[in-house]
Design a protein around this motif. Structure first.
Motif, PDB file in Angstrom:
ATOM      1  N   THR A   1       0.840  -1.091  -0.079  1.00 23.19           N
ATOM      2  CA  THR A   1      -0.135   0.099   0.239  1.00 23.19           C
ATOM      3  C   THR A   1       0.703   1.180   0.070  1.00 23.19           C
ATOM      4  OG1 THR A   1      -1.746  -1.036   1.317  1.00 23.19           O
ATOM      5  CG2 THR A   1      -1.916   1.174   1.056  1.00 23.19           C
TER       6      THR A   1
ATOM      7  N   ILE B   1      -7.602   2.545  -3.715  1.00 20.78           N
ATOM      8  CA  ILE B   1      -8.347   2.275  -2.612  1.00 20.78           C
ATOM      9  C   ILE B   1      -8.359   3.549  -1.670  1.00 20.78           C
ATOM     10  CG2 ILE B   1      -7.443  -0.126  -2.504  1.00 20.78           C
ATOM     11  CD1 ILE B   1      -5.632   0.260  -0.252  1.00 20.78           C
TER      12      ILE B   1
ATOM     13  N   GLN C   1     -12.076   3.092   0.003  1.00 21.86           N
ATOM     14  CA  GLN C   1     -11.964   2.326   0.941  1.00 21.86           C
ATOM     15  C   GLN C   1     -11.364   2.590   2.439  1.00 21.86           C
ATOM     16  OE1 GLN C   1     -11.544   1.874  -2.162  1.00 21.86           O
ATOM     17  NE2 GLN C   1     -11.740  -0.159  -2.962  1.00 21.86           N
TER      18      GLN C   1
END
Length: 803
Positions: free
Chosen positions: A223, A258, A261
């Motif tokens: 990430t 993302i 999210q």
């Protein structure tokens, strides 16, 4: 492979420069050639016809032992009297394709062949391994480059994709990667995106399943978060996979945005923290004054401050009782919140099942006696006392559990059973009420401890049964106004059962009653009591436990009664999500699945079950009407058409009839690894070891084994199967092939040996813990062992009853 290569003659792969001895000659001459470094000496007769090979293996046969040690003495000075290695001959004009087809037909194909002309005279030697290496190299040289194969494909993908080499150099990227990531990263920091061995601890990773047989070798996802020039923050998750085959040496990276999210997760985390703080505050700020209210009410009811009249005494008791009920509600809500957030801890120990049941019954009786509304609303006599029947199997002694929480579960179920044991007519009539009929039954269910609380009350309507384990749900009738409660006790009970590594199931029929069953693992698995370790339990293979996923009460009743007649235990799920949870925890031998269940369709449940390594081995049979849409491609193990008949259902039960606890397995000497043998013995099975299959056939006549075990990684697997197929007794036994990686040719083997029952098992003990290995091995053995019900037994159920 290119047909031009396969149609070439063998001549171009022959070795014409070889050592040759022509008969008659002396053995010493052949030995001299070996001493000069030739690995093989071709022995020809006077007409140049090949007679065999002379090499070091021939000399090893001359070994003899003496007082001075091992000696080597030639049996004859003439080479023609020496035992030579066989040298089969084949025409030099034969094509590569014909040669490969020919050697594939032999179980024992020679490594070295003699190439001969039309008169049978020797021309050259052909080494099979050298030929195969040349063919592989030729195929690799013909493979198109990565630029012509991969890059045009990634350019068309909408998500950001990038290809790099192992040194981190970019080979190619699509426009989405360039626009979203490449130009936004400071100094094009590719090494910050791609995972490396030096990835620091502040990069979040997700575990991946290690499977060496996969084409793509997955790496941990990374990430990466950064801000654009305008200050807007983005979060990308990059998954990198190492390409194999002709693309080996390249990494393919795929990025997912993302940001939404991550922001949502942060918001939910904040809300969850606020909720926890609120519940903690409520628990403290409400219970503190309630404790005072209950204490003072208790003092007043005991006439501590003076005598009370009847009316005052009744009011004080109502205050005391309402306070205790409110404390109980607060405790349940607080426990439920902790259970849902994973903060509820168990303090497990070995406890007596009988003692816990008796304490729970006494606690229920005490609650009933303290509840003044019971005697006010119902015409019970003053000395009436609740009678709860307790039926415990004598073999049930102890269980490893949290005694307080186990008693809490039982009290919740017993309290509900008591509340809903009164029919509406009993609430308004002046006639004496019939005492409620409730009880507790404790039995073993296929390795599980089953504690069933039953009643003969009003039951639960079919349309409400799927809502039973939802928050704050109650049966909407007059009873909800007679008895206090939030509807959270059943949900809390399910959470507590699952924390113990078990679950809860129920059956109910209007005006007949309900049965709620808590399933708990036995004491032997207390080391794995937490739910996240369920897949590591050894005993979760249950050959006579069936999970029914259905919403129709009529269908449930018929299936349950029929399966009970077949001596099966039944667990019920009424929604797709509940079915997934019960299948994973309880590991039934069979799942009967209705496609039309709430929250998650049956077809979606099927796909998730077959895609999960913990549940993919479970047989799933779909139950549908003939007029429902047909699904041409699915992973179900069978389909039952409604109305279901008993004989149709018994077909899917035949493979799971009750079998002996211990089996006898036959295997060849040194064909199985020692670690696999230890696992089989730990499962309680016996092993018969044979030197060859002829001896195995003799042993089978004496000991009558139930299964044959083979090593799928053994080079003689095909030879062993051919030998077994020719033996009348062994060919009738199921065969389990165990290998470290999946057998790609299992379908081909099953088609070739149609008279054999072949099953495969991928068991890599280097990448799996022992408990899970026992689980996988046990299930593979259960799938291979096929026991069939006698047809007369299948007909004992009510065949004419339709679901």
């Amino acid at each position: 492979m290119d047909s031009l290569i396969l149609n070439q003659s063998l001549e171009i792969y022959g070795q014409s420069l070889v050592a040759i001895c022509r008969l008659p000659t002396y053995t010493s001459g052949a030995i001299a050639l070996l001493q000069k470094g030739w690995p093989n000496v071709v022995v020809l007769d006077q007409n140049d016809l090949p007679q065999g090979l002379f090499n070091a293996r021939c000399i090893l046969n001359w070994q003899s032992k003496s007082k001075d040690g091992d000696t080597f003495a030639a049996p004859s000075i003439a080479l023609e009297d020496i035992d030579l290695e066989p040298l089969p001959a084949i025409s030099i004009a034969m094509t590569i394709s014909a040669f490969l087809q020919r050697i594939s037909q032999y179980r024992h194909s020679a490594e070295i062949w003699a190439l001969v002309d039309g008169n049978g005279k020797f021309v050259a030697l052909l080494e099979v391994s050298s030929l195969l290496r040349s063919l592989v190299q030729a195929e690799q040289n013909q493979c198109p480059s990565v630029n012509s194969l991969l890059l045009p494909l990634i350019y068309q993908l909408p998500m950001p994709v990038m290809v790099s080499d192992r040194d981190g150099a970019v080979v190619g990227m699509n426009s989405a990667w360039r626009n979203s990531l490449y130009e936004s990263l400071p100094n094009n920091a590719l090494t910050d995106i791609l995972p490396t061995a030096e990835t620091n601890s502040n990069i979040s990773t997700n575990n991946q399943v290690d499977n060496s047989s996969q084409i793509l070798e997955s790496k941990p996802s990374v990430t990466h978060q950064f801000c654009t020039t305008d200050g807007e923050s983005f979060t990308w998750q990059v998954i990198s996979v190492a390409l194999q085959g002709s693309l080996q040496g390249l990494d393919l990276a795929i990025a997912y945005d993302i940001t939404a999210q991550r922001n949502l997760a942060q918001e939910l985390s904040g809300l969850s923290r606020v909720k926890d703080e609120f519940l903690t505050c409520i628990n403290h700020e409400l219970k503190t004054p309630l404790t005072s209210v209950i204490g003072i009410a208790g003092l007043l009811s005991n006439n501590t401050f003076g005598e009370l009249n009847e009316r005052q005494s009744r009011y004080v008791k109502m205050i005391h009782q309402s306070g205790r009920q409110l404390v109980s509600i607060i405790d349940n809500i607080f426990d439920l919140a902790k259970a849902e957030s994973g903060q509820l801890e168990l303090y497990a120990e070995t406890v007596s099942v009988k003692d816990v049941c008796q304490k729970s019954i006494l606690q229920l009786k005490k609650l009933v006696q303290q509840d003044s509304t019971i005697f006010r609303n119902y015409n019970f006599e003053e000395d009436w006392e609740l009678d709860v029947r307790l039926d415990i199997d004598p073999t049930v002694k102890t269980i490893y559990a949290d005694e307080t929480r186990l008693q809490q579960m039982l009290v919740n179920l017993l309290s509900n059973a008591f509340k809903f044991s009164f029919f509406p007519s009993e609430l308004v009539d002046d006639v004496p009420s019939i005492p409620p009929q409730i009880g507790v039954i404790v039995r073993w269910w296929e390795g599980w401890l089953a504690i069933t609380v039953w009643d003969q009350g009003i039951g639960i309507p079919e349309e409400k049964q799927s809502l039973v384990f939802q928050k704050f749900q109650q049966v909407e009738n007059v009873l909800t106004r007679r008895f206090e409660g939030t509807g959270a006790s059943l949900l809390l009970t399910r959470h507590l059962a699952r924390l113990h590594g078990g679950d809860i199931t129920f059956v109910s029929q209007v005006d007949v009653g309900s049965q709620f069953t808590i399933l708990l693992p036995p004491e032997t698995v207390h080391n794995n009591i937490q739910s996240e370790n369920l897949e590591q339990r050894i005993d979760i293979i249950h050959g006579r436990l069936v999970l029914i996923v259905e919403t129709s009460t009529e269908a449930l009743d018929w299936l349950r009664n029929t399966l009970t007649g077949f001596n099966y235990q039944v667990v019920i799920a009424r929604s797709g999500t509940e079915a997934l949870e019960k299948a994973r925890r309880l590991q039934p031998c069979l799942i009967l699945l209705n496609p039309n269940v709430p929250m998650l369709s049956g077809w979606d449940v099927l796909a998730l079950l077959k895609g999960d390594s913990v549940t993919q081995h479970i047989r799933v049979v779909m139950m549908k009407h003939a007029d429902e849409p047909q699904i041409n491609s699915h992973q179900a193990d069978g389909i039952l058409l409604k109305p279901i008949k008993s004989e149709d259902l018994s077909v899917f039960l035949s493979n799971y009839a009750e079998a002996p606890k211990s089996f006898k397995f036959l295997f060849l000497n040194q064909n199985l690894e020692g670690s696999v043998i230890e696992l089989i013995q730990d499962l309680g099975h016996s092993l018969l070891e044979a030197e060859d299959w002829t001896q195995g056939d003799v042993l089978s006549k004496i000991w009558q084994p139930e299964l044959i075990l083979l090593n799928g990684d053994n080079q003689f697997l095909l030879k062993y199967l051919e030998e077994i197929s020719r033996l009348e007794l062994l060919s009738k036994l199921p065969i389990l092939i165990i290998s470290k990686s999946a057998i790609a040719e299992i379908k081909w083997l099953q088609n070739r040996f149609i008279n054999l029952s072949l099953y495969d098992l991928c068991l890599d003990l280097d990448n799996i813990d022992r408990a899970k290995a026992l689980l996988v091995l046990h299930q593979a053995i259960a799938n291979a062992m096929c026991y069939v019900f006698p047809r007369s037994f299948a007909n004992t159920a009510s065949i004419n009853h339709n679901s």
